[in-house]
Design a protein around this motif. Structure first.
Motif, PDB file in Angstrom:
ATOM      1  N   UNK A   5      -3.873 -11.998   7.263  1.00  0.00           N
ATOM      2  CA  UNK A   5      -5.058 -11.991   6.110  1.00  0.00           C
ATOM      3  C   UNK A   5      -6.419 -12.110   7.217  1.00  0.00           C
ATOM      4  N   UNK A   6      -6.695 -11.320   6.820  1.00  0.00           N
ATOM      5  CA  UNK A   6      -8.261 -10.976   6.484  1.00  0.00           C
ATOM      6  C   UNK A   6      -9.644 -10.657   5.832  1.00  0.00           C
ATOM      7  N   UNK A   7     -10.074 -11.370   4.901  1.00  0.00           N
ATOM      8  CA  UNK A   7     -11.031 -10.284   3.908  1.00  0.00           C
ATOM      9  C   UNK A   7     -12.239  -9.889   4.229  1.00  0.00           C
ATOM     10  N   UNK A  28      -3.755   2.335   3.100  1.00  0.00           N
ATOM     11  CA  UNK A  28      -2.936   1.462   2.135  1.00  0.00           C
ATOM     12  C   UNK A  28      -2.304   0.329   2.051  1.00  0.00           C
ATOM     13  N   UNK A  29      -2.057  -0.329   2.614  1.00  0.00           N
ATOM     14  CA  UNK A  29      -1.007  -1.413   2.587  1.00  0.00           C
ATOM     15  C   UNK A  29      -0.118  -1.877   1.080  1.00  0.00           C
ATOM     16  N   UNK A  30      -0.863  -2.294  -0.367  1.00  0.00           N
ATOM     17  CA  UNK A  30      -0.864  -3.309  -1.356  1.00  0.00           C
ATOM     18  C   UNK A  30      -1.907  -2.597  -2.057  1.00  0.00           C
ATOM     19  N   UNK A  31      -1.625  -2.674  -3.196  1.00  0.00           N
ATOM     20  CA  UNK A  31      -2.641  -2.308  -4.360  1.00  0.00           C
ATOM     21  C   UNK A  31      -1.446  -2.577  -5.835  1.00  0.00           C
ATOM     22  N   UNK A  32      -2.186  -3.947  -6.276  1.00  0.00           N
ATOM     23  CA  UNK A  32      -1.684  -4.617  -7.289  1.00  0.00           C
ATOM     24  C   UNK A  32      -2.289  -4.639  -8.614  1.00  0.00           C
ATOM     25  N   UNK A  33      -2.273  -3.914  -9.817  1.00  0.00           N
ATOM     26  CA  UNK A  33      -3.088  -4.328 -10.085  1.00  0.00           C
ATOM     27  C   UNK A  33      -3.464  -5.892 -10.512  1.00  0.00           C
ATOM     28  N   UNK A  42      -5.265  -3.007   3.198  1.00  0.00           N
ATOM     29  CA  UNK A  42      -5.523  -1.951   4.238  1.00  0.00           C
ATOM     30  C   UNK A  42      -5.225  -2.292   5.429  1.00  0.00           C
ATOM     31  N   UNK A  43      -4.489  -1.278   6.137  1.00  0.00           N
ATOM     32  CA  UNK A  43      -3.555  -2.388   7.654  1.00  0.00           C
ATOM     33  C   UNK A  43      -4.254  -0.981   8.855  1.00  0.00           C
ATOM     34  N   UNK A  50       0.675  -5.081  10.902  1.00  0.00           N
ATOM     35  CA  UNK A  50      -0.082  -6.331  11.567  1.00  0.00           C
ATOM     36  C   UNK A  50      -0.897  -6.784  10.235  1.00  0.00           C
ATOM     37  N   UNK A  51      -2.068  -7.398  10.991  1.00  0.00           N
ATOM     38  CA  UNK A  51      -2.603  -8.062   9.660  1.00  0.00           C
ATOM     39  C   UNK A  51      -3.156  -6.690   8.610  1.00  0.00           C
ATOM     40  N   UNK A  52      -3.182  -8.029   7.488  1.00  0.00           N
ATOM     41  CA  UNK A  52      -3.701  -7.029   6.222  1.00  0.00           C
ATOM     42  C   UNK A  52      -4.578  -7.453   6.668  1.00  0.00           C
ATOM     43  N   UNK A  53      -6.479  -6.601   5.952  1.00  0.00           N
ATOM     44  CA  UNK A  53      -7.319  -6.146   5.654  1.00  0.00           C
ATOM     45  C   UNK A  53      -7.333  -6.395   3.921  1.00  0.00           C
ATOM     46  N   UNK A  54      -7.788  -7.340   3.839  1.00  0.00           N
ATOM     47  CA  UNK A  54      -8.013  -7.437   1.913  1.00  0.00           C
ATOM     48  C   UNK A  54      -9.398  -7.332   1.461  1.00  0.00           C
TER      49      UNK A  54
END
Length: 128
Positions: A5-7, A28-33, A42-43, A50-54
């Motif tokens: 992960x990186x932000x 979009x990879x993950x979307x949690x309220x 997102x990836x 791969x690496x996810x961008x927060x």
């Protein structure tokens, strides 16, 4: 050890999601309220595992000063690799993206810098 992960600090997660997916082409990879905000990642469409961008909310009091200082000095928050900076610059400019640095030869790399509409400058770089 690997980076998973990186932000990037964003001032509006919904606007950031639109820009990073519809304009830059991430997925979009993950979307949690999580109350007022979301755990939103997102990836690269080229590396879906791969690496996810927060897309991290910049709600912390230090975030705005940090981001303003970077932008004020023209320093990109992060850098994304592309195969062809000139081609990506043309594509993004046609979509209305505002560049603060046109494609420039920097020796072993070619770079350009744009405004992500969420308070950051982002660099794209191509290895020669």
């Amino acid at each position: 050890m690997k980076i998973n992960l990186t932000s990037v600090l964003v001032d509006d997660q919904a606007r950031a999601l639109r820009f990073y997916t519809e304009v830059l082409g991430f997925v979009k990879k993950t979307d949690v309220p999580l109350g007022e905000h979301r755990w939103l990642t997102v990836v690269s469409s080229e590396q879906p595992d791969g690496v996810e961008l927060v897309l991290e909310p910049d709600a912390h009091p230090a975030a705005k000063a940090f981001k303003d200082a970077l932008v004020g000095d023209g320093i990109p928050y992060t850098s994304f690799a592309v195969d062809d900076v000139a081609a990506e610059h043309r594509r993004l400019a046609q979509l209305g993206v505002r560049f603060t640095q046109e494609p420039a030869d920097m020796g072993p790399v070619v770079t350009a810098v744009f405004d992500d509409t969420c308070g950051n400058l982002i660099q794209i770089a191509q290895q020669k």
